[in-house]
Design an enzyme around this catalytic site. Structure first.
Site, short mmCIF file in Angstrom:
data_model
loop_
_atom_site.label_atom_id
_atom_site.label_comp_id
_atom_site.label_asym_id
_atom_site.label_seq_id
_atom_site.Cartn_x
_atom_site.Cartn_y
_atom_site.Cartn_z
CB SER A 138 -0.89 -0.04 1.25
OG SER A 138 -1.68 1.13 1.35
CE LYS A 140 -4.76 0.03 0.25
NZ LYS A 140 -5.42 -0.78 1.29
CE LYS A 172 -4.05 3.65 2.22
NZ LYS A 172 -5.31 3.15 2.81
CG ASP A 217 -7.82 2.24 0.55
OD1 ASP A 217 -8.99 2.64 0.62
OD2 ASP A 217 -7.20 1.72 1.52
CD GLU A 219 -8.93 -0.89 0.47
OE1 GLU A 219 -7.97 -1.09 -0.30
OE2 GLU A 219 -8.83 -1.01 1.70
CG ASP A 239 -10.72 -1.07 4.73
OD1 ASP A 239 -11.08 -1.57 5.81
OD2 ASP A 239 -9.60 -0.52 4.59
CE LYS A 255 -7.56 -2.52 6.49
NZ LYS A 255 -7.77 -1.04 6.56
N GLY A 294 -4.37 -4.55 5.81
CA GLY A 294 -3.34 -4.35 6.83
C GLY A 294 -3.56 -3.05 7.55
#
Ligand code: OSB
Ligand code: MG
Length: 369
Positions: A137, A163, A165, A190, A215, A240, A264, A292
Site C-alpha cells: 500500500s 495499491k 492511496k 484506496d 477500495e 474496507d 481486516k 493491513g
C-alpha cells in the site's frame, strides 16, 4: 480446549515508521502500538490492537482501546473461570462496538489456547497455503516523481501488486503516471471514504487504467451510494471500512455495494469473525484479500495465517517488516519471491523479542484476575 486466564499485560510501544504514511485521513510517522499478552495457567499468548493513535480511520483509537479493555472487557473475561477463544466474542457481546479492542484480546487468548494445544493458527482457521502473495500500500506522495520512485522500489523488491492511496486532487494523475510506467502491474486504489456520491464522474475516469478494484470510495455508512457507484463504474468496488461484521458483508453483497471484500480482523472484532466473513464471501462467490493496519510482527503473523485461507484470492496488504519498521518486535517477515511465509510454530508462531520490547516500550499495564 479452554484456558484459565490469570491476567492481561497491555504493552504500549512507540515504533517509528521507516517513512511517513499519508492517506486521505492523515499522515502517520510512528505507530503507537498496543500489544496484549494473555497470561494463562498453561501458556501465554499475544495479540495486537490495530487502532491508530487518533480516531481517523474509524471511531476507535489506541487509548480508547486500552481503556475499554481495562474497564469493560477484562472484568467480563476475569469473571469466567474457564474460557475458550471461541466464547470470547459472546462473553464480550454486551459491550457495543470497540471491535479492535475485542479483536486484540481474542487473539491473545486464541494464541494462548492454540499454543497449549500445539496447533498452528493457520490450521485452526482452515488455511491451505504455506506462503501468501504480498502487495504493498503506497501512501499519497508529495509529487508524481516521488510516487514513481516509491512504486519502482517496491516492484524491484518483488511486490506482486501495488495499491495507491487516492483522494480528491490525487487520483487520475498519479494512477495514470503509474500505469504509464508499469503497463502490466496489478494495480488498485484506496480512497478511505474520501469521496462523495457526486464524484462519480471523476471516479469513472479511473476505469481506463484496468484497476483490480477501487477500495472504499464513499463513507462507511453509504452502502446504497456504493451500490449506485458499482453500477456506474467498470472498476470493481471493494469495501474496507463499511464491513464490520459478517452480517455487514452479507448486506453489502446483497445490495450490490461491493464485489470484493478487504478483510481486516481488527475491523470485524477478531480472527474468528474474519473467518466467518471469508466463508460468507466464498459462498457468495465474492473474492477477499487481507488488509493491513501497519501491524508489527504480532498482528502480521496472524494476518498471514488468515490470508492462507482458500478464498483469499488476491495479494494482500501483507508487506514485509522492513516496509514499515527498521526493527520489528518479532523476527522480521521477509519478502521471498513476492510472498511471505506463514509462521511454522503453534499459535501465531512468533513472539516479541524481550529486549526489543523493553527498548520500544512506552508503558506496561498489568491486569490481574
Ligand atoms: O485503508 O487499508 C487501509 C493503513 C492504516 C489504516 C488503513 C489502511 C492502511 C493501509 C496500509 O492501507 C496497509 C498496510 O500495509 O498495513
Ligand atoms: Mg483501506
Amino acid at each position: 480446549m479452554s484456558v484459565t486466564l490469570l491476567g492481561l499485560e497491555l504493552h504500549r510501544l512507540r515504533m517509528p515508521l521507516v517513512a511517513p504514511f499519508r492517506t486521505s485521513f492523515g499522515v502517520e510517522t510512528a505507530r503507537d502500538v498496543l500489544l496484549v499478552r494473555a497470561l494463562t495457567a498453561a501458556a501465554d499468548g499475544w495479540g495486537e490492537c490495530v487502532a491508530g493513535a487518533e480516531p481517523l480511520y474509524s471511531v476507535e483509537y489506541v487509548d480508547s482501546a486500552q481503556e475499554v479493555i481495562r474497564r469493560f472487557l477484562f472484568p467480563r473475561l476475569a469473571a469466567t473461570a474457564q474460557l475458550t477463544a471461541a466464547e470470547v466474542s459472546t462473553v464480550l457481546a454486551s459491550v457495543r462496538g470497540h471491535l479492535m479492542a475485542k479483536a486484540a484480546v481474542e487473539l491473545a487468548i486464541l494464541d494462548a489456547e492454540l499454543r497449549t494445544a500445539g496447533v498452528r493458527l493457520v490450521h485452526h482457521l482452515g488455511g491451505v497455503r504455506e506462503r501468501v502473495p504480498a502487495g504493498v500500500s503506497v501512501g499519497i506522495a508529495d509529487s508524481i516523481p516521488e510516487l514513481l520512485d516509491a512504486v519502482a522500489g517496491y516492484l524491484a523488491a518483488g511486490y506482486l501488486r501495488i495499491k495507491l492511496k487516492i483522494q480528491p486532487g490525487w487520483d487520475v494523475e498519479p494512477v495514470a503516471a503509474v500505469r504509464r510506467a508499469h503497463a502490466d502491474v496489478p494495480l488498485q486504489v484506496d480512497a478511505n471514504a474520501a469521496y462523495a456520491r457526486s464524484d462519480a464522474d471523476q471516479l469513472a475516469r479511473l476505469d481506463e487504467f484496468g484497476l483490480l478494484l477501487i477500495e472504499q470510495p464513499l463513507p462507511e455508512d453509504d452502502l446504497v451510494g456504493h451500490a449506485e457507484l458499482a453500477r456506474r463504474l467498470r472498476t470493481p468496488i471493494c469495501l474496507d471500512e463499511s464491513i464490520n461484521s459478517a452480517r455487514a458483508a452479507e448486506t453489502a453483497i446483497a445490495l450490490g455495494a461491493c464485489s470484493i471484500v478487504n478483510i481486516k480482523a481488527g475491523r470485524v472484532g477478531g480472527y474468528l469473525e474474519a473467518r466467518r466473513v471469508h466463508d460468507l464471501c466464498a459462498a457468495a462467490g465474492v473474492p477477499v484479500w487481507c488488509g493491513g493496519m501497519l501491524e508489527t510482527g504480532i498482528g502480521r503473523a496472524a494476518n498471514v495465517a488468515l490470508a492462507a485461507l482458500p478464498n483469499f484470492s488476491m495479494p494482500g496488504d501483507t508487506s514485509a517488516s522492513e516496509r514499515y519498521f527498521s526493527r520489528d518486535v518479532t523476527a522480521p517477515f521477509v519478502l521471498r519471491e513476492g510472498h511471505l511465509d506463514v509462521p511454522a510454530g503453534p499459535g501465531i508462531g512468533v513472539e516479541p523479542d524481550g529486549s526489543v520490547l523493553r527498548e520500544l516500550s512506552s508503558s506496561m499495564e498489568l491486569l490481574r484476575v
